[in-house]
Design a protein around this motif. Sequence first.
Motif: not given
Length: 132
Positions: A93-118
Motif C-alpha cells: 500500500d506504499k513505496l518500499p521501506t528498504k531496497v538494496g542490491g548491486e550490479v557488477i559489469n565487465t566492460v571490454v573496449r577495443s580499437m584495432g588490436d588494442k583492448s581494455q577490460t574494466q
Amino acid sequence: ILTQATDLMLPPLPAAPIGVGGKWEQRNSQTSDGSKSEVTSTFTLKSFADGSGVIVGDNLIKATSMQQDPRSQRTLKESVEGKGAYEWTLRFDKLPTKVGGEVINTVVRSMGDKSQTQTVKVKQTFEEPGAK
C-alpha cells in the motif's frame, strides 16, 4: 538518474497473482545507432505476511556497441556483460521501506588490436528513515 531511481524503488509486479516462491520475468531490449542491449530480470516473491513482503530480483545484462572514431577513422567496439541482485522489502500500500542490491559489469573496449577490460561494481541502497 530519475529512471534509475524509479526502477530501484518500484519492482515490476507479475501480471497474475502468485504465492510465496512464485517467479516472474521481465525482458528489456533496445537497439539504436550501432548499439544493442538486453536485460533479463527474474523476480521471486520470497515472503509475504500481514500486507508486507520481500521480493528478490536477479538481472543478466548484455550490451554491445560500435562507433566510428572521427579522428582516427577506426571503429571503437564495446561489450558489457553483467549480473545484478536486488531485494525489496515493501508493503503493497506504499513505496518500499528498504531496497538494496548491486550490479557488477565487465566492460571490454577495443580499437584495432588494442583492448581494455574494466570491472564496474555499483551498490545501491534505499532505506526509509525509521524503517525496521
